[in-house]
Scaffold this active site. Structure first.
Site, PDB file in Angstrom:
ATOM      1  N   PRO A 283       0.810  -1.393  -0.109  1.00 32.95           N
ATOM      2  CA  PRO A 283       0.034   0.051   0.115  1.00 32.95           C
ATOM      3  C   PRO A 283       0.821   1.281  -0.202  1.00 32.95           C
ATOM      4  O   PRO A 283       0.212   2.430   0.132  1.00 32.95           O
ATOM      5  CB  PRO A 283      -0.794  -0.048   1.171  1.00 32.95           C
ATOM      6  CG  PRO A 283       0.162  -0.791   2.193  1.00 32.95           C
ATOM      7  CD  PRO A 283       0.967  -1.879   1.316  1.00 32.95           C
ATOM      8  N   CYS A 284       2.043   1.067  -0.237  1.00 29.87           N
ATOM      9  CA  CYS A 284       2.955   2.405  -0.040  1.00 29.87           C
ATOM     10  C   CYS A 284       2.458   3.384  -1.125  1.00 29.87           C
ATOM     11  O   CYS A 284       2.732   4.706  -0.749  1.00 29.87           O
ATOM     12  CB  CYS A 284       4.431   1.932  -0.338  1.00 29.87           C
ATOM     13  SG  CYS A 284       4.809   1.292  -1.926  1.00 29.87           S
TER      14      CYS A 284
END
Length: 335
Positions: A283-284
């Site tokens: 999810p960066c």
């Protein structure tokens, strides 16, 4: 080496997530992140509009206190995956320019023209369409002719004698005769296992020989969790073959875009469940992508509500897993 790096990163982020305070104030429009309450609201909206998704509780020991106990993460099961990502990859060797005199641009490009393992070629499709049209014309003419002849005979039928007495017809015994077209026949005994009903097809491929038209379909269970560190949703996947056996890590990577396999998509432990590791879309960059989408919608005169977050999230994550057909949500227009 990449898997070792991913494991170290996952452990470090797990510790960082544990130490990160829970987001209390909404920053959705400013940065594209969610509070736990906004994640739950977006999840309720997804479940309402797409009932294939449901809330799940997870294991008691892994319940996160900042989320409702019965709404720890979202799950959808048995999502079909008919093809491998390699089958839809672009390749210059398979393309051909299709000339068209009626086209102002001079034609168009068929990107999978020489792909013998895929769908029929353009010529085959045109041939099939021509034959179908001809057959439809012939059958239409026959039906028209027959119906025309039938219309002419209606008066003759009316002029023939009275209708037959049904009591006499029943007494004649004709009702007891068996119509061969409706006669019930005993079912054939099925072949025992290993008798050649299937041969030589692995999970996700095609059966050879008699079952050549049967597509081996993989299925996936998809989960959406809330990532406390990145403050965004996170997608998790676990795959099964046609016999509901777990796919290996390498098999699951076959269903992930090669630009993301082992980079954006890594194998990690599920935050709410014990058991085998699952593929996860890291999810960066989720907040960054969502922020750009919000800005685009705003510039075009619209407004994006926070409850629509997961609807949009599933749209842009589709590029990572293009052959897993999970997205049955509502359409989303950018303007």
């Amino acid at each position: 080496m990449q898997s070792v790096i991913n494991t170290v990163k996952g452990t470090a982020l797990g510790v960082a997530g544990y130490l990160t305070p829970v987001l209390k104030e909404s920053k959705f429009h400013e940065t594209g992140v969610l509070t736990p309450e906004e994640f739950v609201a977006a999840g309720d909206h997804l479940v309402h509009h797409c009932p294939t998704w449901q809330w799940a509780r997870g294991e008691e020991a892994k319940i996160r206190p900042y989320l409702p106990s019965d709404k720890q993460f979202l799950i959808t099961r048995n999502v079909p995956c008919y093809r491998r990502c390699k089958q839809i990859e672009y390749c210059e060797d398979k393309e051909k320019v299709i000339e068209d005199e009626n086209d102002e641009d001079g034609g168009w490009v068929d990107t999978h023209h020489y792909d013998s393992t895929g769908s029929p070629t353009v010529e085959e499709k045109v041939c099939e369409m021509t034959l179908e049209a001809a057959d439809a014309g012939d059958s239409g003419g026959e039906e028209k002719g027959e119906s025309g002849a039938g219309d002419g005979d209606d008066d003759d039928d009316d002029e023939e004698g009275e209708a037959e007495d049904m009591e006499q017809f029943q007494a004649s015994g004709l009702l007891d005769e068996v119509d061969p077209s409706t006669e019930l026949r005993p079912r054939r005994e099925s072949k025992p296992a290993g008798a050649g009903a299937r041969s030589g097809a692995g999970a996700g491929g095609r059966a050879e020989g008699e079952g050549d038209d049967i597509v081996r379909t993989r299925t996936y269970d998809l989960h959406i969790t809330y990532d406390k560190y990145y403050q965004t949703p996170r997608l998790w996947l676990i795959g099964y073959d046609e016999e509901r056996r777990l796919l290996s890590v390498e098999q699951m990577y076959e269903d992930v875009s090669q630009d993301h396999a082992k980079k954006t998509v890594t194998m990690e432990a599920h935050p709410h469940l014990s058991g085998p590791t699952m593929a996860s879309v890291h999810p960066c960059r989720h907040a960054e992508v969502m922020k750009k989408i919000i800005e685009t919608v705003t510039e075009s005169g619209g407004a994006m509500a926070v409850h629509a977050y997961l609807i949009v999230f599933l749209k842009f994550v589709q590029s990572v897993i293009p052959t897993i057909e999970y997205d049955f949500t509502q359409n989303f227009a950018m303007n």
